[in-house]
Design an enzyme around this catalytic site. Sequence first.
Site, short mmCIF file in Angstrom:
data_model
loop_
_atom_site.label_atom_id
_atom_site.label_comp_id
_atom_site.label_asym_id
_atom_site.label_seq_id
_atom_site.Cartn_x
_atom_site.Cartn_y
_atom_site.Cartn_z
N GLY A 116 45.92 -79.41 -44.71
CA GLY A 116 45.52 -78.25 -44.30
C GLY A 116 44.71 -77.67 -45.81
O GLY A 116 43.68 -76.96 -45.34
N GLU B 140 15.93 -89.59 -43.56
CA GLU B 140 15.33 -90.77 -44.01
C GLU B 140 15.19 -91.87 -43.09
O GLU B 140 15.59 -92.96 -43.46
CB GLU B 140 15.68 -91.10 -45.45
N GLU C 71 7.60 -84.08 -38.64
CA GLU C 71 7.07 -82.92 -37.57
C GLU C 71 8.17 -82.78 -36.36
O GLU C 71 8.78 -83.41 -35.99
CB GLU C 71 5.58 -83.24 -37.02
N GLY D 232 5.89 -84.88 -47.28
CA GLY D 232 5.68 -84.25 -45.93
C GLY D 232 5.29 -85.38 -44.83
O GLY D 232 4.09 -85.62 -44.51
#
Length: 378
Positions: free
Chosen positions: A339, A362, A126, A123
């Site tokens: 397609g 990253e 933010e 972690g």
Amino acid sequence: MDFEFSEDQQAVLDAVREFCEEELKPKAEETDASGEFPWENLRKMAELDLFGIPVSEEYGGLGMDFLTWAAVGMEISQACTTTGAVFGAHMLAQYPLMLFGTEEQKRKYLTPLATGEKIGAFGLTEPGAGSDAGNVRTSAVLQDGYYVLNGSKIFITNAGPAEIYIVIGNLRPDRGARGMTAFIFETGYEGFTIGKNEKKMAFPSLPNRELIFQDAKTPAENVLAGEKRGFRVAMQTLDVGRIGMGIGAVGVAEAALKHALSYAKERVQFGQPISAFQAIQVKLADMATEIECARLLCLQAAWLKDTGKPFEKQAAMAKLFASEVAMRTTTQAVQVLGGYGYTKEFPVERLMREAKLFEIVEGTSEIQRLVIANHILK
């Protein structure tokens, strides 16, 4: 520099390829579409001891090297990109423990990660600290034998299923990177909860969730590497993480090329397979060449890491080049299929969506170029 694998390495790779062919590839589409974390795949990988490849045997690993880990990661990612992404993100929790953990921390946390008994997550990101990794605002204070954190993290891969988290907080948010500190958190710690899962362009079965800290407590002995050394922990973890992103991107690109090759040999237009047309041959040749270059960059970075040589520049190069190769290759694979490539009947449209992630996580391609420039201008 010799990338010829030893007998032990080859035995691991042979077992992994067999596992990928029999277990991962046949249900890769189902794994992606289900929206469910691939627990069954991970349990079988744990039985093969794949999570602890570069971890010392003392802590439940195989005691091998990062070169083997990189080669295995490419095979897994080619077979099932979701499982490969979990595999790579898991290392982001293991590596800081391998590098900075105390003996007690390694035995308590690294061992269950290495054996696959538990899944890990890292972690850092933010809302205000993405590319600006030194701007972590999740606060941390030491109170009565616990570090108390307040704040949140976003886009955390493996969050939710993971039980062990390496979290970067800040003892002095006003001082930026100089106050950053790494902590170990476990699921169930007071004040620590898992927030919403992001709805993404691809990877519906790969959780990217919030980590929420509301007076969240972790014991003082769970500080990793010491106070105010979190920026170093984060940067050195990201160096290995960039190799992980590179090998994942190579796997995605290789899968796209194989689908394009197969289709080109079977699709008949103007009375012959489209693989007979030079326009298609040129695309396939460019794809194959770039993939091989990306693979070698990733293996070189892992080899440098294993030999104790500086590998940060090569890791950034590997991540940058491999991720952009994955985007180019998957785009061209869709073009080769025409397609049909744009429909969900064939996997290349999914691979194209998945490839974009590798140019972002990253460290974006832009950040990788700055990292590389800093190294070559020194």
